[in-house]
Design a protein around this motif. Structure first.
Motif, short mmCIF file in Angstrom:
data_model
loop_
_atom_site.label_atom_id
_atom_site.label_comp_id
_atom_site.label_asym_id
_atom_site.label_seq_id
_atom_site.Cartn_x
_atom_site.Cartn_y
_atom_site.Cartn_z
N LEU A 46 138.06 1.43 65.26
CA LEU A 46 136.82 1.65 64.51
C LEU A 46 135.75 0.65 64.93
N CYS A 47 136.16 -0.60 65.12
CA CYS A 47 135.20 -1.64 65.51
C CYS A 47 134.62 -1.38 66.90
N ARG A 48 135.47 -0.92 67.83
CA ARG A 48 135.00 -0.61 69.19
C ARG A 48 134.01 0.55 69.18
N ARG A 49 134.21 1.49 68.26
CA ARG A 49 133.31 2.64 68.15
C ARG A 49 131.94 2.25 67.61
N ASP A 50 131.89 1.15 66.86
CA ASP A 50 130.64 0.71 66.22
C ASP A 50 129.91 -0.26 67.15
#
Length: 169
Positions: A70-74
């Motif tokens: 999720l963090c990499r997507r943001d």
């Protein structure tokens, strides 16, 4: 609590000192010391990911790999991570900045021991950010130690009286 959306999912981050204690218990080092040692952006991002992960309540905390996806997507995760960690530390400046972080002064386990010794309500680790708690313990520790001494260098006369030279007469 701080509410941030990461990768399209909303999370409530706990900025109380207990999050730093949990991080220390899990990773074996203070998050403050780890932030002070950060050398580059990739290391900072990994560190922010782990600290933010520990700031989530254990009952609703996703597994670390899922949270990392999720963090990499943001694209704004680093900014949001700094915001969450800044709230945890109650830092007025952006985090991390090694020269502004008193890493040698913060040890979460020592802080717990000092809280117990100063008879500070241990429930405060669930209420106050880390540096706010440090300041409370420091103030109470100073008030509870009536024999606290201020040290200063001795004068020449005081040294001479304390350590007389053997003079043959």
């Amino acid at each position: 609590m701080i509410y941030l959306e990461i990768g399209g999912t909303g999370f409530r981050f706990d900025p109380a000192a207990v999050s730093a204690v949990r991080y220390r218990a899990r990773y074996g080092e203070s998050p403050v010391a780890a932030l002070a040692r950060c050398r580059d952006g990739r290391e900072e991002e990994r560190l922010l990911l782990r600290i933010c992960h520990m700031m989530l309540h254990p009952a609703v905390r996703p597994e670390l790999p899922e949270f990392a996806r999720l963090c990499r997507r943001d694209g704004a995760f680093v900014r949001k991570g700094r915001q969450a960690v800044g709230a945890l530390l109650a830092a007025e400046r952006r985090m991390p900045q090694g020269e502004n972080v008193p890493a040698k002064e913060v040890d979460e386990y020592e802080l717990l021991a000092l809280m117990a010794a100063a008879r500070v309500d241990m429930g405060l680790i669930y209420e106050l950010p880390l540096f706010h708690l440090v300041s409370v313990v420091n103030r109470l520790g100073a008030l509870l130690d009536p024999d606290r001494k201020e040290y200063r260098p001795m004068t020449r006369e005081e040294r001479a009286a304390l350590y007389p030279r053997n003079r043959k007469g």
